[in-house]
Design an enzyme around this catalytic site. Structure first.
Site, PDB file in Angstrom:
ATOM      1  N   ARG A  33      17.191   3.036  -9.539  1.00  0.00           N
ATOM      2  CA  ARG A  33      17.731   3.690  -8.356  1.00  0.00           C
ATOM      3  C   ARG A  33      17.962   5.175  -8.617  1.00  0.00           C
ATOM      4  O   ARG A  33      18.124   5.605  -9.761  1.00  0.00           O
ATOM      5  CB  ARG A  33      19.047   3.029  -7.943  1.00  0.00           C
ATOM      6  CG  ARG A  33      18.935   1.546  -7.604  1.00  0.00           C
ATOM      7  CD  ARG A  33      20.287   0.963  -7.261  1.00  0.00           C
ATOM      8  NE  ARG A  33      20.223  -0.447  -6.890  1.00  0.00           N
ATOM      9  CZ  ARG A  33      20.331  -1.454  -7.750  1.00  0.00           C
ATOM     10  NH1 ARG A  33      20.518  -1.207  -9.048  1.00  0.00           N
ATOM     11  NH2 ARG A  33      20.253  -2.704  -7.335  1.00  0.00           N
ATOM     12  N   LYS A  55      23.251   2.517 -17.596  1.00  0.00           N
ATOM     13  CA  LYS A  55      24.652   2.131 -17.761  1.00  0.00           C
ATOM     14  C   LYS A  55      25.517   2.389 -16.536  1.00  0.00           C
ATOM     15  O   LYS A  55      26.587   1.806 -16.393  1.00  0.00           O
ATOM     16  CB  LYS A  55      25.253   2.877 -18.957  1.00  0.00           C
ATOM     17  CG  LYS A  55      24.601   2.545 -20.290  1.00  0.00           C
ATOM     18  CD  LYS A  55      25.240   3.332 -21.423  1.00  0.00           C
ATOM     19  CE  LYS A  55      24.634   2.962 -22.771  1.00  0.00           C
ATOM     20  NZ  LYS A  55      25.235   3.748 -23.887  1.00  0.00           N
ATOM     21  N   HIS A 158      13.334   6.088  -2.168  1.00  0.00           N
ATOM     22  CA  HIS A 158      13.703   4.715  -2.531  1.00  0.00           C
ATOM     23  C   HIS A 158      12.491   3.788  -2.533  1.00  0.00           C
ATOM     24  O   HIS A 158      12.495   2.747  -3.192  1.00  0.00           O
ATOM     25  CB  HIS A 158      14.767   4.185  -1.570  1.00  0.00           C
ATOM     26  CG  HIS A 158      15.395   2.900  -2.014  1.00  0.00           C
ATOM     27  ND1 HIS A 158      16.283   2.830  -3.070  1.00  0.00           N
ATOM     28  CD2 HIS A 158      15.256   1.625  -1.556  1.00  0.00           C
ATOM     29  CE1 HIS A 158      16.671   1.575  -3.245  1.00  0.00           C
ATOM     30  NE2 HIS A 158      16.058   0.825  -2.342  1.00  0.00           N
ATOM     31  N   ARG A 161      10.863   2.608  -5.768  1.00  0.00           N
ATOM     32  CA  ARG A 161      11.434   1.381  -6.342  1.00  0.00           C
ATOM     33  C   ARG A 161      10.693   0.161  -5.791  1.00  0.00           C
ATOM     34  O   ARG A 161      10.361  -0.774  -6.531  1.00  0.00           O
ATOM     35  CB  ARG A 161      12.920   1.329  -6.008  1.00  0.00           C
ATOM     36  CG  ARG A 161      13.674   0.063  -6.410  1.00  0.00           C
ATOM     37  CD  ARG A 161      15.159   0.280  -6.106  1.00  0.00           C
ATOM     38  NE  ARG A 161      15.931  -0.943  -6.195  1.00  0.00           N
ATOM     39  CZ  ARG A 161      16.449  -1.431  -7.318  1.00  0.00           C
ATOM     40  NH1 ARG A 161      16.233  -0.810  -8.457  1.00  0.00           N
ATOM     41  NH2 ARG A 161      17.168  -2.536  -7.316  1.00  0.00           N
ATOM     42  N   HIS A 184      18.817  -6.399 -10.214  1.00  0.00           N
ATOM     43  CA  HIS A 184      19.363  -7.369  -9.267  1.00  0.00           C
ATOM     44  C   HIS A 184      20.243  -8.362 -10.022  1.00  0.00           C
ATOM     45  O   HIS A 184      19.838  -8.883 -11.060  1.00  0.00           O
ATOM     46  CB  HIS A 184      18.240  -8.123  -8.551  1.00  0.00           C
ATOM     47  CG  HIS A 184      17.539  -7.286  -7.528  1.00  0.00           C
ATOM     48  ND1 HIS A 184      16.315  -7.632  -6.966  1.00  0.00           N
ATOM     49  CD2 HIS A 184      17.891  -6.107  -6.927  1.00  0.00           C
ATOM     50  CE1 HIS A 184      15.956  -6.711  -6.095  1.00  0.00           C
ATOM     51  NE2 HIS A 184      16.890  -5.779  -6.047  1.00  0.00           N
ATOM     52  N   TYR A 194      11.668  -9.464  -1.428  1.00  0.00           N
ATOM     53  CA  TYR A 194      10.210  -9.355  -1.561  1.00  0.00           C
ATOM     54  C   TYR A 194       9.514 -10.675  -1.221  1.00  0.00           C
ATOM     55  O   TYR A 194       8.470 -10.988  -1.786  1.00  0.00           O
ATOM     56  CB  TYR A 194       9.856  -8.906  -2.982  1.00  0.00           C
ATOM     57  CG  TYR A 194      10.399  -7.527  -3.292  1.00  0.00           C
ATOM     58  CD1 TYR A 194       9.752  -6.384  -2.818  1.00  0.00           C
ATOM     59  CD2 TYR A 194      11.571  -7.367  -4.019  1.00  0.00           C
ATOM     60  CE1 TYR A 194      10.256  -5.128  -3.064  1.00  0.00           C
ATOM     61  CE2 TYR A 194      12.093  -6.104  -4.280  1.00  0.00           C
ATOM     62  CZ  TYR A 194      11.433  -4.988  -3.796  1.00  0.00           C
ATOM     63  OH  TYR A 194      11.940  -3.741  -4.048  1.00  0.00           O
TER      64      TYR A 194
END
Length: 214
Positions: A33, A55, A158, A161, A184, A194
């Site tokens: 992200r 992290k 985005h 991704r 996720h 998806y």
């Protein structure tokens, strides 16, 4: 709209001449992200081991930079390929040159991978806006009478991704592996987001099995 791998390569070509190129490359090649990459430190990058550790995440609230956990609240390790290692090494070298030029005015004390030319934190809107400008420049190149025969469809930052996830799923990478790379919390999230891609992969799997028995 999800780009094909060929369209992604077309985008990354011109992007190479811009400072945030390594950011866009890493976004596409890891599926991380925006805030996670802006939060990334060099101490979290293992170029010899070909992996990065995500992290936390960086954002802006009321004009002020803030830091927090990832969306799932978990740390994750994402492997990277040799080409991405090369891109990051080149980016690191360029950043070191900027540090030397700026000297004591360098602002960053946290070893961020992505900073401004003076070591300051990058505003999320900066990296969000540039893809649209690059796509427009590709569609309307200066000094040329005709636009390219295959103009790039507009996508958001985005969507890099989504390109990462879609490409892996269509290549047959297991859902739980893709979910881990994306951060996720549960592969069920990946399955839901998806679902259309997975259905397409299932159709391809049927053809693979049929061909194996021919």
């Amino acid at each position: 709209m999800i780009w094909t791998p060929a369209q992604l390569r077309t985008f990354l070509g011109p992007a190479r001449s811009h400072r945030p190129f390594a950011f866009f490359h890493l976004a596409a090649y890891t599926g991380a992200r925006r805030g996670e990459l802006l939060n990334l430190r060099w101490s979290d990058v293992d170029l010899d081991g070909r992996q990065i550790t995500i992290k936390g995440s960086t954002g802006v609230v009321d004009g002020e930079h803030t830091e927090g956990t990832t969306k799932s609240g978990r740390t994750r390790v994402v492997t990277i390929d040799d080409g991405t290692v090369t891109v990051l090494r080149e980016h690191q070298k360029a950043q070191e040159a900027e540090k030397l030029r700026v000297g004591n005015s360098w602002k960053d004390e946290n070893g961020r991978v992505f900073t401004t030319a003076w070591g300051g934190p990058i505003y999320p809107t900066t990296v969000t806006a540039l893809p649209g400008k690059l796509i427009k420049a590709h569609k309307e190149p200066e000094g040329m009478d005709q636009a390219p025969t295959e103009p790039l469809p507009y996508v958001r930052l985005h969507d890099l991704r989504h390109i990462h996830a879609t490409t892996l799923l269509l290549a047959g990478v297991p859902v739980h592996v893709v979910a881990s790379r994306l951060g996720h919390a549960d592969p069920a999230i990946t399955l839901r987001v998806y679902a259309h891609v997975i259905r397409s992969a299932e159709t391809a799997a049927a053809n693979v099995f049929a061909k194996a028995l021919e």
